[in-house]
Design an enzyme around this catalytic site. Structure first.
Site, short mmCIF file in Angstrom:
data_model
loop_
_atom_site.label_atom_id
_atom_site.label_comp_id
_atom_site.label_asym_id
_atom_site.label_seq_id
_atom_site.Cartn_x
_atom_site.Cartn_y
_atom_site.Cartn_z
N LYS A 163 52.50 3.31 37.57
CA LYS A 163 52.20 3.40 39.01
C LYS A 163 53.14 4.40 39.70
O LYS A 163 52.69 5.27 40.43
CB LYS A 163 52.35 2.01 39.67
CG LYS A 163 51.43 0.94 39.10
CD LYS A 163 51.63 -0.40 39.80
CE LYS A 163 53.02 -0.98 39.66
NZ LYS A 163 53.38 -1.37 38.27
N ARG A 203 67.17 0.53 34.76
CA ARG A 203 67.10 -0.59 35.70
C ARG A 203 67.58 -1.88 35.06
O ARG A 203 67.27 -2.15 33.90
CB ARG A 203 65.66 -0.76 36.19
CG ARG A 203 65.39 -0.04 37.50
CD ARG A 203 63.94 0.00 37.84
NE ARG A 203 63.29 -1.31 37.83
CZ ARG A 203 62.02 -1.52 38.19
NH1 ARG A 203 61.29 -0.50 38.58
NH2 ARG A 203 61.50 -2.72 38.14
N ARG A 228 51.23 -7.66 45.78
CA ARG A 228 51.35 -8.32 44.48
C ARG A 228 50.82 -9.75 44.54
O ARG A 228 50.75 -10.40 43.50
CB ARG A 228 52.81 -8.36 44.07
CG ARG A 228 53.23 -7.22 43.12
CD ARG A 228 54.70 -7.40 42.85
NE ARG A 228 55.21 -6.80 41.66
CZ ARG A 228 55.70 -5.56 41.59
NH1 ARG A 228 55.66 -4.76 42.62
NH2 ARG A 228 56.24 -5.14 40.47
N ARG A 235 62.40 3.38 29.79
CA ARG A 235 62.39 4.01 31.12
C ARG A 235 63.81 4.36 31.59
O ARG A 235 64.72 3.54 31.50
CB ARG A 235 61.74 3.08 32.14
CG ARG A 235 61.87 3.57 33.57
CD ARG A 235 60.87 2.96 34.51
NE ARG A 235 61.01 1.52 34.69
CZ ARG A 235 60.16 0.79 35.44
NH1 ARG A 235 59.13 1.35 36.03
NH2 ARG A 235 60.35 -0.50 35.56
N ARG A 245 58.47 -10.85 34.02
CA ARG A 245 57.67 -10.05 34.96
C ARG A 245 56.21 -10.01 34.54
O ARG A 245 55.31 -10.03 35.39
CB ARG A 245 58.26 -8.63 35.08
CG ARG A 245 59.55 -8.61 35.91
CD ARG A 245 60.47 -7.46 35.55
NE ARG A 245 59.91 -6.16 35.87
CZ ARG A 245 60.28 -5.03 35.27
NH1 ARG A 245 61.19 -5.04 34.32
NH2 ARG A 245 59.73 -3.90 35.63
P1 ADP Z 1 55.44 1.36 36.95
O1 ADP Z 1 55.80 2.02 38.26
O2 ADP Z 1 54.01 0.99 36.87
O3 ADP Z 1 56.35 0.22 36.60
P2 ADP Z 1 56.46 3.84 35.73
O4 ADP Z 1 55.69 4.91 36.39
O5 ADP Z 1 57.87 3.64 36.14
O6 ADP Z 1 55.65 2.45 35.80
O7 ADP Z 1 56.41 4.12 34.15
C1 ADP Z 1 57.14 3.30 33.23
C2 ADP Z 1 57.75 4.19 32.14
O8 ADP Z 1 56.70 4.71 31.32
C3 ADP Z 1 58.50 5.41 32.65
O9 ADP Z 1 59.61 5.62 31.79
C4 ADP Z 1 57.50 6.55 32.55
O10 ADP Z 1 58.15 7.79 32.28
C5 ADP Z 1 56.65 6.13 31.36
N1 ADP Z 1 55.22 6.47 31.51
C6 ADP Z 1 54.48 6.45 32.65
N2 ADP Z 1 53.20 6.77 32.39
C7 ADP Z 1 53.13 6.98 31.04
C8 ADP Z 1 52.06 7.37 30.16
N3 ADP Z 1 50.82 7.58 30.62
N4 ADP Z 1 52.36 7.50 28.85
C9 ADP Z 1 53.62 7.30 28.39
N5 ADP Z 1 54.66 6.94 29.17
C10 ADP Z 1 54.42 6.79 30.49
P1 ADP Z 2 57.63 -2.63 38.25
O1 ADP Z 2 56.38 -2.03 38.80
O2 ADP Z 2 58.26 -1.82 37.17
O3 ADP Z 2 57.48 -4.07 37.87
P2 ADP Z 2 58.85 -2.70 40.94
O4 ADP Z 2 59.91 -1.72 41.21
O5 ADP Z 2 57.54 -2.55 41.57
O6 ADP Z 2 58.75 -2.74 39.36
O7 ADP Z 2 59.39 -4.16 41.28
C1 ADP Z 2 60.65 -4.61 40.85
C2 ADP Z 2 60.93 -6.00 41.43
O8 ADP Z 2 60.97 -5.92 42.86
C3 ADP Z 2 59.87 -7.05 41.13
O9 ADP Z 2 60.09 -7.69 39.87
C4 ADP Z 2 60.06 -8.01 42.32
O10 ADP Z 2 61.20 -8.82 42.13
C5 ADP Z 2 60.37 -7.06 43.46
N1 ADP Z 2 59.13 -6.62 44.16
C6 ADP Z 2 58.65 -5.35 44.27
N2 ADP Z 2 57.51 -5.32 44.98
C7 ADP Z 2 57.26 -6.61 45.35
C8 ADP Z 2 56.22 -7.24 46.08
N3 ADP Z 2 55.19 -6.55 46.60
N4 ADP Z 2 56.28 -8.59 46.23
C9 ADP Z 2 57.30 -9.31 45.73
N5 ADP Z 2 58.30 -8.78 45.02
C10 ADP Z 2 58.29 -7.44 44.83
#
Ligand code: ADP
Ligand code: ADP
Ligand code: ZN
Length: 214
Positions: free
Chosen positions: A13, A160, A88, A127, A171
């Site tokens: 995302k 992270r 979420r 990541r 998660r």
């Molecule tokens: P999210 O915001 O949904 O948690 P991220 O965009 O942070 O996900 O992506 C998670 C990890 O995977 C990052 O280290 C990113 O560089 C990698 N990543 C994102 N998209 C892809 C993909 N299509 N293929 C391989 N790795 C990816």
């Molecule tokens: P990822 O997409 O990799 O799971 P985020 O950065 O979106 O990570 O979220 C990290 C943490 O921040 C979540 O595990 C939660 O604790 C909190 N968080 C983020 N967005 C929300 C939301 N919309 N509602 C509740 N908690 C959230």
């Protein structure tokens, strides 16, 4: 356009949101990023949110809804925005619908990026993020040119605290509890699109742009 990117932790995302945001000029709004800033700055909200984030649990709806309502009233959101990590829960989705309706607006597109769990674990454990500019890297899938250094700004890369295997599993559980309910919430409006996020970054980007421009 007002867009929501849904999907499990690690689906891509943030990576895709950054690209769309640069291309179209809509701000990327990540509740995770906003909350992590609050934690780093040790604000009252940050101190409250930290316990939930460290445990891999959701921060309470009232807190994140407050964050989003404040963010969406800022001037840069008037022409459109890209939500990454919000909503979420159905409670958050309802609050968003209400907030937008108050100014005659609505969500134009919901894109649900889906990737299987095994791949998500690989993505999350590898990541790395730039402390200075927030750019995302992956040790294997999109490594920086120099180890631990950001290609864009030279900043230091970090991992992270919640990207460890135990918190990742928690998660995923939290995500699974809400995913179907959120999909049902948006499925009826005609704005909902599910997209396979398992391909390489550039391919997913192409599919996303096709959806947005189509
Ligand atoms: P999210 O915001 O949904 O948690 P991220 O965009 O942070 O996900 O992506 C998670 C990890 O995977 C990052 O280290 C990113 O560089 C990698 N990543 C994102 N998209 C892809 C993909 N299509 N293929 C391989 N790795 C990816
Ligand atoms: P990822 O997409 O990799 O799971 P985020 O950065 O979106 O990570 O979220 C990290 C943490 O921040 C979540 O595990 C939660 O604790 C909190 N968080 C983020 N967005 C929300 C939301 N919309 N509602 C509740 N908690 C959230
Ligand atoms: Zn950087």
């Amino acid at each position: 356009m007002r867009i929501i990117l849904l999907g499990p932790p690690g689906a891509g995302k943030g990576t895709q949101a950054k690209m769309i945001s640069q291309r179209y000029g809509w701000p990327q709004i990540s509740t995770g990023d906003i909350l992590r800033s609050a934690v780093a700055e040790q604000t009252a909200m940050g101190r409250e949110a930290k316990k939930f984030m460290d445990a891999g649990e959701l921060v309470p709806d009232e807190v994140v809804i407050g964050v989003i309502n404040e963010r969406l009233t800022q001037a840069d959101c008037q022409a459109g925005f890209l939500l990454d990590g919000f909503p979420r829960t159905v409670g958050q989705a309802e609050a968003l619908t209400t907030a937008l309706a108050a100014s005659g607006g609505k969500i134009d597109m919901v894109i649900d990026l889906r990737v299987e769990a095994e791949e998500l674990v690989r993505r999350l454990t590898g990541r790395r993020i730039c402390r200075a500019c927030g750019q995302m890297f992956h040790l294997e899938f999109s490594p920086p040119a120099t180890e631990d250094v950001c290609d864009q700004c030279g900043g230091e890369l970090y991992q992270r605290a919640d990207d460890n295997e135990a918190t990742i599993m928690k998660r995923f559980d939290v995500y699974r509890q809400q995913a179907d309910l959120l999909e049902s919430y948006y499925a009826t409006g005609g704005a909902y699109h599910r997209l396979d996020g398992s391909a390489p970054i550039e391919e997913v980007r192409g599919a996303l742009l096709a959806l947005l421009d189509g």
